[in-house]
Design a protein around this motif. Structure first.
Motif, short mmCIF file in Angstrom:
data_model
loop_
_atom_site.label_atom_id
_atom_site.label_comp_id
_atom_site.label_asym_id
_atom_site.label_seq_id
_atom_site.Cartn_x
_atom_site.Cartn_y
_atom_site.Cartn_z
N ILE A 173 60.45 29.88 48.22
CA ILE A 173 59.38 29.77 47.22
C ILE A 173 59.08 28.31 46.94
O ILE A 173 57.92 27.93 46.70
N ALA A 174 60.10 27.46 47.00
CA ALA A 174 59.85 26.03 46.89
C ALA A 174 58.96 25.56 48.04
O ALA A 174 58.07 24.73 47.87
N ARG A 175 59.19 26.10 49.24
CA ARG A 175 58.34 25.76 50.38
C ARG A 175 56.89 26.16 50.12
O ARG A 175 55.97 25.39 50.38
N LEU A 176 56.69 27.36 49.59
CA LEU A 176 55.33 27.81 49.27
C LEU A 176 54.72 26.92 48.19
O LEU A 176 53.56 26.49 48.30
N PHE A 214 59.41 22.42 41.19
CA PHE A 214 59.64 22.88 39.81
C PHE A 214 60.30 24.25 39.79
O PHE A 214 59.75 25.21 40.31
N ASN A 215 61.51 24.31 39.24
CA ASN A 215 62.15 25.57 38.85
C ASN A 215 62.53 26.48 40.02
O ASN A 215 62.75 27.66 39.83
N CYS A 246 65.53 22.44 38.32
CA CYS A 246 65.55 23.34 37.17
C CYS A 246 66.11 22.61 35.94
O CYS A 246 66.90 21.68 36.06
N ARG A 247 65.71 23.07 34.79
CA ARG A 247 66.17 22.47 33.54
C ARG A 247 67.66 22.75 33.34
O ARG A 247 68.12 23.88 33.48
N SER A 248 68.41 21.72 33.06
CA SER A 248 69.85 21.86 32.82
C SER A 248 70.28 20.84 31.78
O SER A 248 69.72 19.74 31.69
N ALA A 249 71.27 21.23 31.00
CA ALA A 249 71.80 20.32 29.98
C ALA A 249 72.85 19.37 30.53
O ALA A 249 73.32 18.49 29.82
N HIS A 250 73.20 19.55 31.82
CA HIS A 250 74.32 18.79 32.38
C HIS A 250 73.82 17.80 33.43
O HIS A 250 73.04 18.16 34.32
#
Length: 614
Positions: A498-501, A510-511, A517-521
């Motif tokens: 899906i990243a390729r698409l 994005f995501n 992806c969003r991460s707190a670390h």
């Protein structure tokens, strides 16, 4: 015979027999997948316990996983046997809706028996019951209606007398096959009724072979005789009819190049001179080249979905389309000349109309020439050097080490394109690519069901890290029950295809990949797939190089068979290397993205409608 509704249903299940494509008689319902709750444990659960030695009951870990296993079982038995799945009410029932969608899209039979709320309404609202303010008859089980071929809610025991023949019809009809849902209110499950003995008399359901209308056959034969460049497309209906040999003989007699759809993959031996390869977006450039030149296409047993037709750009605008299909719904699509009937019987009758007609030999020879070019391309992909293996290389290793009667599976992400486009089969029915619904998680749950059914040869399922994380609990179910298969888990750090698409059309990363992806670390945690699979009872092998992959897969095969449990191979793979067939696929592309120009080109070449009767 005075029985509860649940007891009568179980006795009826036991009385149903099926005839396989090779003439053997087997149970139509060979087993039940069950997770019990208050909505089914005392009614259906008690009835199943009374026949536990005659009707095996397997306990899964998720209702969706069990139902996907039943779908995998139906595919592996070529729709001649049907898995039964029961759940309690509420979330347990709703968990099965996704699997019902998989079965519906892929035309595969499965019998779903969700518990339901009380018809008496005396204790309403009960645990796990949702309430509709304007419709007290509605329950969560109504969500099954759009994804069921047949739906009924049994509110009186005697209703089984009229609905069970319809259940059998849908589950065994080549045109209507799909999921059946019988919602079972828990109070009705326990109610008794004097059922007639005749309801439980043994019945054998044999494959139906409806013959096409002779006028349609004559018209189809006329189109083919006038063709300069005919092409034969074989779909899943050929598999379920047992018509693979017949289709190849038909092609050889008339010199027609042959291609396969996703559901029809591995019907034709890879090296057959008429084999042009698989068709479409996840297919092969060889088949797509021939499809672009074909003037008449005979599509047998396929619904011609968008990945097969490259969103209707794989054929030329002047193509004439003949569809031979047991389901009239599929046969009439896109203005095709519809020949409604069984694939095997239909090809026999069509051949009789064509007599000694033969396609131009130069066109016939194009099949092996174009496929030879595609094979050379796949060889290059498999031989590529690099520290991290590619999907194509992993598929090549599994292909090389597999036996003729083995069975390989996948469903989602980038692996379908690799298996469909790159696998070289022997002509046995050895592949299940669930690409009608492309359900992440089917790869492991479906493999459990396939391993139950596919006793000759070994099942191997191939999947990415995303699918593994989506639904892995049935690894424990298979390990616990003793159903062996090999799972090859390719870890490329996220939803790479899906990243390729996304990025290929000009979108920003994005995501999809874990790194986007969003991460707190600052350093997010990673999954240790090997240790996780081991904790679920599997034998586990890891690999980092192609030599490791070959060695690990060989050991996994041995361990799965010797230890009668799943064996998992975990390998890190490249996130950006793919097998490409060079076909277009329509997705919505916003005007401000770079991919919009290609979108407009694709739309301009789409075949909008074919009228093959003109």
């Amino acid at each position: 015979m005075k029985l509860t509704t649940a007891q009568a249903l179980v006795r009826w299940l036991l009385a149903q027999r099926s005839e396989t494509l090779d003439g053997r008689e087997v149970p139509l319902f060979p087993g039940v997948f069950a997770i019990f709750g208050h909505g089914n444990v005392l009614g259906l659960g008690t009835a199943l316990e009374e026949h536990r030695d005659e009707l095996p009951v397997w306990r899964g870990q998720t209702e969706q996983g069990m139902a996907l296993a039943a779908v995998g079982y139906a595919k592996a038995t070529h729709r001649r046997q049907v898995g039964v799945v029961t759940s309690s009410i509420g979330p347990g029932a709703l968990n099965m809706v996704t699997a019902a969608g998989v079965a519906h899209a892929n035309r595969l039979p499965v019998l779903l028996l969700p518990g339901d709320t009380f018809t008496s309404r005396a204790p309403d609202p009960v645990l796990q019951q949702v309430e509709h303010f304007g419709d007290p008859t509605a329950t969560v089980n109504d969500a099954f209606r759009p994804v069921s071929r047949y739906f009924d809610r049994i509110v009186r025991p005697e209703q089984l007398l009229s609905t069970l023949p319809q259940v059998a019809r849908v589950l065994t009809d080549p045109a209507d096959a799909g999921p059946v849902t019988l919602a079972l209110p828990q109070d009705v499950q326990a109610e008794t009724y004097d059922f007639p003995d005749a309801l439980f008399a043994p019945v054998t359901h044999r494959p139906q072979r409806p013959r096409p209308d002779r006028r349609a056959l004559t018209e189809a034969a006329g189109l083919l005789r006038a063709a300069r460049k005919p092409l034969l497309v074989l779909g899943g209906g050929v598999r379920y009819s047992g018509a693979g040999g017949r289709a190849l003989a038909f092609a050889e007699r008339h010199g027609i190049p042959v291609t396969e759809t996703t559901a029809g993959r591995t019907l034709v031996p890879h090296g057959d001179p008429l084999h042009a390869g698989p068709l479409g977006v996840t297919g092969s450039a060889s088949a797509n080249v021939l499809a672009a030149e074909a003037d008449v296409v005979l599509a047998v047993g396929t619904r011609l979905q968008d990945f097969t037709t490259a969103s209707w750009t794989v054929f030329s605008s002047g193509v004439r389309l003949i569809t031979l299909n047991a389901a009239r719904f599929d046969a009439v699509k896109h203005g095709a000349l519809a020949v409604v009937g069984d694939a095997d019987a239909g090809l026999v009758d069509l051949a009789g109309q064509l007599e000694n007609w033969h396609a131009d030999p130069q066109w016939t020879e194009r099949a092996s020439a174009e496929r030879g070019r595609w094979d050379a391309h796949i060889d290059t992909l498999r031989a590529a050097s690099g520290e991290v293996p590619t999907y194509a290389q992993v598929v090549g290793a599994v292909n090389d080490l597999s036996e003729p009667h083995d069975y390989v599976m996948t469903a989602s992400g980038g692996m379908p394109g690799e298996l469909i486009g790159g696998w070289r089969g022997s002509g046995s029915i050895g592949m299940d690519v669930e690409y009608g619904f492309s359900c992440m998680g089917y790869e492991l749950a479906g493999a459990w069901g396939a391993a139950m059914a596919h006793t000759e040869g070994l099942v191997t399922t191939m999947l990415g890290d995303g699918s593994y994380l989506m639904l892995n609990s049935e690894l424990f179910s298979a390990a616990f029950a003793g159903h062996p298969f090999v799972a090859v888990v390719c870890d490329n750090d996220g939803y790479a295809v899906i990243a390729r698409l996304q990025e290929g059309q000009g979108g920003k990363p994005f995501n999809n990949f874990l790194g986007d992806c969003r991460s707190a670390h600052p350093t997010p945690p990673r999954v240790d797939f090997a240790r996780h699979a081991e904790s679920l009872g599997c034998a586990v092998f890891t690999a980092s190089t192609m030599d490791d992959v070959r060695a690990a897969y060989a050991k996994a095969r041995e361990a799965a068979v010797a230890e009668q449990r799943p064996a998992v191979v975990v390998v890190r793979t490249q996130p950006d290397s793919w097998t490409e067939a060079g076909a277009w696929w329509e997705v919505g592309v916003p005007e401000h993205l770079a991919g919009r120009e290609g979108f407009e080109r694709g739309k301009s070449s789409q075949v909008r409608y074919v009228n093959s009767r003109l």
